[in-house]
Scaffold this motif. Sequence first.
Motif, PDB file in Angstrom:
ATOM      1  N   ARG A 194       0.832  -1.206   0.000  1.00 55.31           N
ATOM      2  CA  ARG A 194       0.000   0.000   0.000  1.00 55.31           C
ATOM      3  C   ARG A 194       0.863   1.251   0.000  1.00 55.31           C
ATOM      4  NH1 ARG A 194      -3.279  -1.812   4.854  1.00 55.31           N
ATOM      5  NH2 ARG A 194      -4.343  -3.610   4.026  1.00 55.31           N
ATOM      6  N   LYS A 195       1.939   1.238   0.790  1.00 51.76           N
ATOM      7  CA  LYS A 195       2.859   2.384   0.828  1.00 51.76           C
ATOM      8  C   LYS A 195       3.507   2.584  -0.526  1.00 51.76           C
ATOM      9  CE  LYS A 195       5.866   5.182   3.145  1.00 51.76           C
ATOM     10  NZ  LYS A 195       5.820   6.331   2.275  1.00 51.76           N
ATOM     11  N   GLN A 196       3.971   1.509  -1.152  1.00 48.64           N
ATOM     12  CA  GLN A 196       4.569   1.616  -2.478  1.00 48.64           C
ATOM     13  C   GLN A 196       3.559   2.144  -3.496  1.00 48.64           C
ATOM     14  OE1 GLN A 196       6.082  -2.275  -3.323  1.00 48.64           O
ATOM     15  NE2 GLN A 196       7.817  -2.083  -1.926  1.00 48.64           N
ATOM     16  N   ASN A 197       2.335   1.650  -3.420  1.00 47.55           N
ATOM     17  CA  ASN A 197       1.297   2.125  -4.340  1.00 47.55           C
ATOM     18  C   ASN A 197       1.011   3.608  -4.126  1.00 47.55           C
ATOM     19  OD1 ASN A 197       1.030  -0.364  -5.529  1.00 47.55           O
ATOM     20  ND2 ASN A 197      -0.792  -0.942  -4.364  1.00 47.55           N
TER      21      ASN A 197
ATOM     22  N   GLU B 138       2.452  13.799  -9.993  1.00 43.70           N
ATOM     23  CA  GLU B 138       3.494  14.787 -10.250  1.00 43.70           C
ATOM     24  C   GLU B 138       3.874  14.809 -11.732  1.00 43.70           C
ATOM     25  OE1 GLU B 138       8.215  15.121  -9.227  1.00 43.70           O
ATOM     26  OE2 GLU B 138       6.892  14.420  -7.617  1.00 43.70           O
TER      27      GLU B 138
ATOM     28  N   ASP C 255       3.138   5.824  -3.012  1.00 42.36           N
ATOM     29  CA  ASP C 255       4.291   6.550  -3.550  1.00 42.36           C
ATOM     30  C   ASP C 255       4.223   6.620  -5.071  1.00 42.36           C
ATOM     31  OD1 ASP C 255       5.209   6.861  -0.972  1.00 42.36           O
ATOM     32  OD2 ASP C 255       6.709   5.250  -1.108  1.00 42.36           O
ATOM     33  N   ILE C 256       3.882   5.514  -5.705  1.00 45.25           N
ATOM     34  CA  ILE C 256       3.772   5.474  -7.171  1.00 45.25           C
ATOM     35  C   ILE C 256       2.664   6.415  -7.643  1.00 45.25           C
ATOM     36  CG2 ILE C 256       3.106   4.013  -9.128  1.00 45.25           C
ATOM     37  CD1 ILE C 256       4.558   1.699  -7.650  1.00 45.25           C
ATOM     38  N   TYR C 257       1.542   6.418  -6.925  1.00 41.45           N
ATOM     39  CA  TYR C 257       0.425   7.282  -7.304  1.00 41.45           C
ATOM     40  C   TYR C 257       0.814   8.749  -7.169  1.00 41.45           C
ATOM     41  CZ  TYR C 257      -4.254   9.250  -7.555  1.00 41.45           C
ATOM     42  OH  TYR C 257      -5.353   9.989  -7.923  1.00 41.45           O
TER      43      TYR C 257
ATOM     44  N   LYS D 162       3.819   9.982  -7.418  1.00 40.25           N
ATOM     45  CA  LYS D 162       4.758  10.257  -8.525  1.00 40.25           C
ATOM     46  C   LYS D 162       4.002  10.415  -9.844  1.00 40.25           C
ATOM     47  CE  LYS D 162       8.993  10.584  -9.968  1.00 40.25           C
ATOM     48  NZ  LYS D 162       9.816  11.717  -9.603  1.00 40.25           N
ATOM     49  N   LEU D 163       2.986   9.593 -10.066  1.00 41.72           N
ATOM     50  CA  LEU D 163       2.164   9.687 -11.272  1.00 41.72           C
ATOM     51  C   LEU D 163       1.469  11.039 -11.356  1.00 41.72           C
ATOM     52  CD1 LEU D 163       0.818   8.385 -13.770  1.00 41.72           C
ATOM     53  CD2 LEU D 163      -0.950   7.551 -12.218  1.00 41.72           C
TER      54      LEU D 163
END
Length: 152
Positions: A129-132, A141, A134-136, A138-139
């Motif tokens: 969930r944390k990785q998701n 941004e 972070d990815i979201y 970044k997306l």
Amino acid sequence: MLIFESVMEKTHLYKVDNFGVKNYNFLVLTCFLFLVMACLTLSLGHITYIFEIENANSPVKTYGDAIWLMVMSASTIGFGDVYPITTMGRIAVYTMFLLGVGTLGTLGAIFANRIFGFADTNIKNRELRKQNADIYAKLLELEKKIDEINKP
């Protein structure tokens, strides 16, 4: 289980992590369950002793026999060497069987969870969930940068 949840919420014996998951303090819970088990064993053992000692045919001869009977009832082993013959003794053993099995089962589940690490799946899900998240972030941004580049 609803009563347990409300007690735990009122006493704040848990921490809520970044994802809103309640992490219970299992040391406190384990100590509480041991205390409950001791109280059940001693009180129901005392009740059994009081009623069984009056009957000469009862295998319960000492207070230790009554406590042994309660421990064997809670663990579902029940060797059969000590058993109640009075109605109140049987009710006490039945009560101990119902409450003791649940208490010991909960203690066993806590130990199994801690020893064998069944909670690892939960930890991995939190990491994902944390990785998701972070990815979201970044997306979002990158989309913002693309929108700035495509401005006329």
